[in-house]
Design a protein around this motif. Structure first.
Motif, PDB file in Angstrom:
ATOM      1  N   ILE A 123       0.861  -1.187   0.000  1.00 38.51           N
ATOM      2  CA  ILE A 123       0.000   0.000   0.000  1.00 38.51           C
ATOM      3  C   ILE A 123       0.889   1.226   0.000  1.00 38.51           C
ATOM      4  O   ILE A 123       1.581   1.497   0.984  1.00 38.51           O
ATOM      5  CB  ILE A 123      -0.940   0.039   1.224  1.00 38.51           C
ATOM      6  N   THR A 124       0.891   1.960  -1.111  1.00 34.04           N
ATOM      7  CA  THR A 124       1.610   3.239  -1.138  1.00 34.04           C
ATOM      8  C   THR A 124       0.677   4.273  -0.515  1.00 34.04           C
ATOM      9  O   THR A 124      -0.530   4.239  -0.722  1.00 34.04           O
ATOM     10  CB  THR A 124       2.007   3.658  -2.560  1.00 34.04           C
ATOM     11  N   GLY A 155       0.338   4.299   2.661  1.00 32.39           N
ATOM     12  CA  GLY A 155      -0.268   3.401   3.635  1.00 32.39           C
ATOM     13  C   GLY A 155      -0.565   4.001   4.989  1.00 32.39           C
ATOM     14  O   GLY A 155      -1.266   3.383   5.784  1.00 32.39           O
ATOM     15  N   GLY A 176      -5.266   4.621   3.112  1.00 32.88           N
ATOM     16  CA  GLY A 176      -4.250   3.584   3.236  1.00 32.88           C
ATOM     17  C   GLY A 176      -4.254   2.903   4.583  1.00 32.88           C
ATOM     18  O   GLY A 176      -4.154   1.673   4.677  1.00 32.88           O
ATOM     19  N   LEU A 222       3.578  -1.289   4.015  1.00 30.86           N
ATOM     20  CA  LEU A 222       3.160   0.101   3.840  1.00 30.86           C
ATOM     21  C   LEU A 222       4.355   0.914   3.391  1.00 30.86           C
ATOM     22  O   LEU A 222       5.453   0.762   3.921  1.00 30.86           O
ATOM     23  CB  LEU A 222       2.636   0.677   5.156  1.00 30.86           C
ATOM     24  N   ASP A 264       5.306   4.912   2.815  1.00 35.55           N
ATOM     25  CA  ASP A 264       4.791   6.255   3.069  1.00 35.55           C
ATOM     26  C   ASP A 264       5.942   7.177   3.450  1.00 35.55           C
ATOM     27  O   ASP A 264       6.906   6.758   4.095  1.00 35.55           O
ATOM     28  CB  ASP A 264       3.770   6.210   4.207  1.00 35.55           C
ATOM     29  N   LEU A 281      -2.186   4.604  -3.205  1.00 38.25           N
ATOM     30  CA  LEU A 281      -2.978   5.641  -2.553  1.00 38.25           C
ATOM     31  C   LEU A 281      -2.118   6.839  -2.155  1.00 38.25           C
ATOM     32  O   LEU A 281      -2.572   7.705  -1.429  1.00 38.25           O
ATOM     33  CB  LEU A 281      -3.687   5.053  -1.326  1.00 38.25           C
TER      34      LEU A 281
END
Length: 86
Positions: free
Chosen positions: A5-6, A8, A13, A29, A31, A79
């Motif tokens: 998940i970008t 996140g 996210g 994740l 971020d 995201l």
């Protein structure tokens, strides 16, 4: 399932990550923690369960490609880059 998940630690996210962690997915994740509240979301997620966190910037193609190569996710939820949901 392994998911990446970008963004996140943002609103979407972190909520997606919560669900994925609770359902037993292997979550990574990615971020930059630039947005206000993202550090708090990261701390909240640490209380939910286990996941991998990578501090980085989606604008770096090299960083992003290296992460995808290392993580080898089954699915990517992109995201990152949205300043706010409003």
């Amino acid at each position: 399932m392994k998911i990446l998940i970008t963004g996140g630690c943002g609103f979407l996210g972190s909520n997606l990550a919560e669900h994925a962690i609770k359902t037993g997915q292997k979550v990574t994740l990615f971020d930059s923690l630039h947005r206000d509240g993202s550090v708090l979301n990261l701390q909240w997620l640490k209380g939910i369960g286990r996941f991998n966190f990578v501090h980085g910037d989606i604008r770096s193609a090299e960083e992003t490609a290296s992460l995808v190569k290392a993580c080898r996710p089954d699915a990517v939820f992109h995201l990152a880059g949205q300043v706010a949901m409003t």
